[in-house]
Design a protein around this motif. Structure first.
Motif, short mmCIF file in Angstrom:
data_model
loop_
_atom_site.label_atom_id
_atom_site.label_comp_id
_atom_site.label_asym_id
_atom_site.label_seq_id
_atom_site.Cartn_x
_atom_site.Cartn_y
_atom_site.Cartn_z
N GLU A 111 18.51 59.57 0.28
CA GLU A 111 17.92 58.85 0.89
C GLU A 111 18.10 57.90 1.76
OE1 GLU A 111 14.41 57.83 -0.66
OE2 GLU A 111 15.15 60.13 -1.45
N LYS A 319 17.46 65.54 -13.77
CA LYS A 319 16.02 65.82 -13.61
C LYS A 319 15.21 66.50 -14.99
CE LYS A 319 14.32 68.03 -10.44
NZ LYS A 319 13.31 68.99 -10.51
N ARG A 472 11.36 60.85 -8.83
CA ARG A 472 9.81 59.65 -7.85
C ARG A 472 8.47 59.51 -8.93
NH1 ARG A 472 11.08 60.02 -2.46
NH2 ARG A 472 12.81 62.00 -2.21
N GLU A 478 8.49 67.57 -9.64
CA GLU A 478 8.83 66.51 -7.51
C GLU A 478 10.21 66.44 -7.36
OE1 GLU A 478 6.90 62.59 -5.77
OE2 GLU A 478 7.13 63.14 -7.84
N PRO A 480 13.48 65.02 -6.83
CA PRO A 480 14.04 63.13 -7.19
C PRO A 480 14.44 62.49 -5.85
CG PRO A 480 15.89 65.03 -7.51
CD PRO A 480 14.52 66.10 -7.65
N LYS A 481 14.81 61.21 -6.56
CA LYS A 481 15.98 60.58 -4.78
C LYS A 481 16.81 60.51 -5.22
CE LYS A 481 11.70 56.35 -5.19
NZ LYS A 481 11.90 55.41 -5.10
#
Length: 625
Positions: A111, A319, A472, A478, A480-481
């Motif tokens: 990020e 995750k 997320r 998906e 992750p952040k």
């Protein structure tokens, strides 16, 4: 002008024509032989509901080794890999970087962080992780470094926990097969290494031997001690690097451990198979299997009689844990995921962070033309020698130093790139590998115009900063952040800047002065008004040309069971549930000062014996074929 005044058939006749035609045929056929005996894919060869003693998620550095060790006896093992076989670019050492922005790596990005990566594309850091057999160990830079005793002191918390240095050293040596004659012929050096393991470690070579000699002399003039072995009791100094390249090919735990075990009837490997979540017995809170998605969308479940073992890596392991209900209670509830164990999964994220420092020199080297690379390609195809058997642009030495004298552990590690004048791929390397903006990469290409270019990569060995990983949403596929939080702790920047100032003094050594060495200024908005080479300038550079070292660790921290920061106990069992273990870099409480691949292998060896002890499995190295 015609190259061939007669038909090609004319030139193919006679002894000379036959010899040349045979060479061309051989070269075309030789590239088909650049592969390895990868294990059979059972992704569509099993039946949903099949049972195994152990299910290992991830065939990376830890997973491939662990699958080999646990299948040495009659235990049935299922190894699940999201990717497939490594491509040719993974096998040929000089092309490892070409694997990154491909389907062979998870395309992860951090990020945006106001403290770093101002000069990176989109101001985020690129974190590729291997999505092939062997994991990131199949796409990394080959180095094999274990660090020293002080690196692992924070791991050893209790008497007889199995993480004391003498024990860890034994497990480092268990995997290793050192073949470098310089080590083997020196009894004092040899005693520090394993020689009977399966993972071949050799000295890494470099085409420009004269450059290495000059660079080594410069470090010695700077005051660093020359070390015959960077895997000895200390790394404080400069020395040759060693790693997983042997006979012109990459050595990974997939080639060294998994391939030799692949014919065992009790070991099955599923490729292109994505683990969606861990399945639990609701009454006992025991992990009993995994739900997976196959390549063509089929959803299947496989069951473990004894344990599910996560070896999916520092990003994918947390995750999977979180989507399965193991993680921070507040975060999971926000995602409407039922909590099975409230643990700080995804916290404690650490990584080595570095910056590139460009230095031009003049030794009289000339540009490498197309003929050089055509010859290099032919040389590799014919006998697997030449420039492509190395990290071609990387001088085969590393240096380690501390800001203050007298410290036992280094503050920074320095590795290098060297480019002859007008190297055609400096710009693309800068944009694709380092992921910097075009405005920065154009400067690097300009530095290299008509001049040789060193890049000194200075990396922080033991950062205080801690990042974290969050989901997320509750979709397991998906990304992750990832919050890297480089330089979030002010102590890191203070140490880093002081270390850079010390490293850059190398241009004033007699050796580099004789090479007309010059540190080049990188122009970037916000840094341009600062005095060149001042502490403020280097801090600005650290926040601008931030470049990770691909060593994320720590997101499923090992520690005492009652420690609120722990995710796994000292035997790597996930706290609060049964039948679930983590075996990969995510369990590291702290990051070692050096490259992490060797430490992950050690963790897998350590875990294999924990598991065998827990289930009273006797070691039997005779394969069941």
């Amino acid at each position: 002008m015609k190259c061939f005044p007669h038909g090609c058939l004319t030139y193919g006749q006679g002894p000379a024509g036959t010899a040349f035609s045979s060479l061309v045929t051989h070269l075309l056929a030789a590239q088909c032989l650049i592969t390895e005996p990868w294990p059979k894919d059972y992704s569509y060869g099993l039946t949903s509901g099949d049972r195994f003693d152990f299910i290992i998620v991830g065939s990376g550095t830890a997973g491939s080794l662990l699958a080999s060790r646990l299948s040495e006896d009659n235990s049935t093992v299922l190894l699940i890999e999201a990717g497939g076989d490594p491509p040719m670019e993974s096998i040929v050492p000089n092309f490892s970087g070409a694997t990154h922005k491909t389907r062979n790596a998870f395309q992860y990005y951090t990020e945006v962080d106001e403290n770093s990566n101002k000069g990176s594309i989109s101001e985020i850091s690129y974190w590729p992780r291997g999505r092939v057999l062997g994991g990131t160990g199949s796409i990394n830079g080959h180095l094999h470094m274990r660090g020293s005793e002080g690196d692992y002191a924070p791991w050893h918390l209790e008497e007889n926990d199995g993480w004391d240095w003498p024990t860890l050293k034994k497990y480092f040596m268990k995997s290793e097969k050192m073949v470098d004659p310089l080590i083997l012929n020196n009894p004092e050096l040899r005693k520090e290494h394993g020689t009977e393991g399966q993972f071949v470690v050799d000295q890494l070579n470099f085409t420009h031997g004269d450059i290495v000699e000059k660079l080594t002399n410069a470090y010695k003039e700077l005051g660093l001690t020359y070390l015959d072995d960077l895997n000895g009791p200390t790394q404080m100094g400069v020395g040759k690097i060693r790693g997983g390249i042997h006979k012109g090919r990459r050595v990974s735990t997939a080639t060294a451990f998994l391939n030799p075990a692949s014919e065992r009837k009790n070991l099955k490997v599923m490729k292109h198979t994505f683990v969606n979540q861990i399945e639990f017995d609701e009454k006992t809170n025991k992990a009993i299997g995994v739900k997976v998605s196959l390549l063509y969308g089929d959803i299947e479940t496989y069951y473990a009689n004894k344990e599910v073992i996560l070896s999916a890596g520092t990003i994918n392991t947390p995750k999977i844990l979180m989507v399965s209900g193991i993680g921070p209670k507040k975060h999971l509830k926000e995602l409407k995921i039922k909590v099975k164990s409230n643990l700080p999964v995804g916290q404690n994220l650490q990584d080595h962070v570095r910056i590139p420092i460009p230095v031009t020199v003049d030794t009289g080297a000339t540009q490498r033309d197309e003929h050089f690379w055509l010859k290099a390609a032919a040389q590799y195809l014919l006998d697997q020698t030449g420039p492509h058997t190395t990290n071609y642009d990387q001088p085969n030495i590393n240096a380690f130093l501390s800001v203050e004298d007298g410290k036992s552990l280094p503050d920074v590690q320095i590795d290098h790139n060297y480019f002859v004048p007008n190297t055609s791929y400096v710009f693309s390397m800068c944009t694709n590998t380092m992921s910097f903006k075009d405005s920065i990469c154009k400067q690097f290409a300009d530095f290299n115009k008509d001049k040789e270019l060193f890049i000194f990569f200075v990396s922080l060995c033991r950062p205080h900063s801690r990042g974290n990983i969050l989901m997320r949403g509750n979709n397991p596929m998906e990304h992750p952040k990832i919050f890297s939080k480089y330089f979030n702790d002010t102590r890191d920047m203070d140490t880093f800047v002081k270390a850079i100032k010390k490293v850059t003094e190398i241009v004033n050594t007699p050796t580099l002065k004789a090479m007309n060495a010059e540190i080049k200024r990188i122009n970037f908005e916000g840094c341009d008004d600062l005095e060149f080479e001042s502490e403020a300038y280097w801090e600005c550079m650290a926040r601008t040309v931030t470049y990770n070292v691909y060593h994320p660790v720590g997101t499923a921290k090992m520690g005492k069971e009652k420690d609120p920061e722990s995710v796994v106990d000292s035997r790597l069992r996930v706290i609060g549930v049964k039948g679930l273990r983590v075996v990969d870099a995510s369990i590291m409480p702290t990051i070692p000062s050096v490259n992490t691949n060797a430490a992950v292998m050690m963790i897998a060896e350590r875990a294999a014996d924990f598991i065998k002890e827990d289930y009273k499995i006797k070691e039997n190295k005779k394969d069941e074929l």
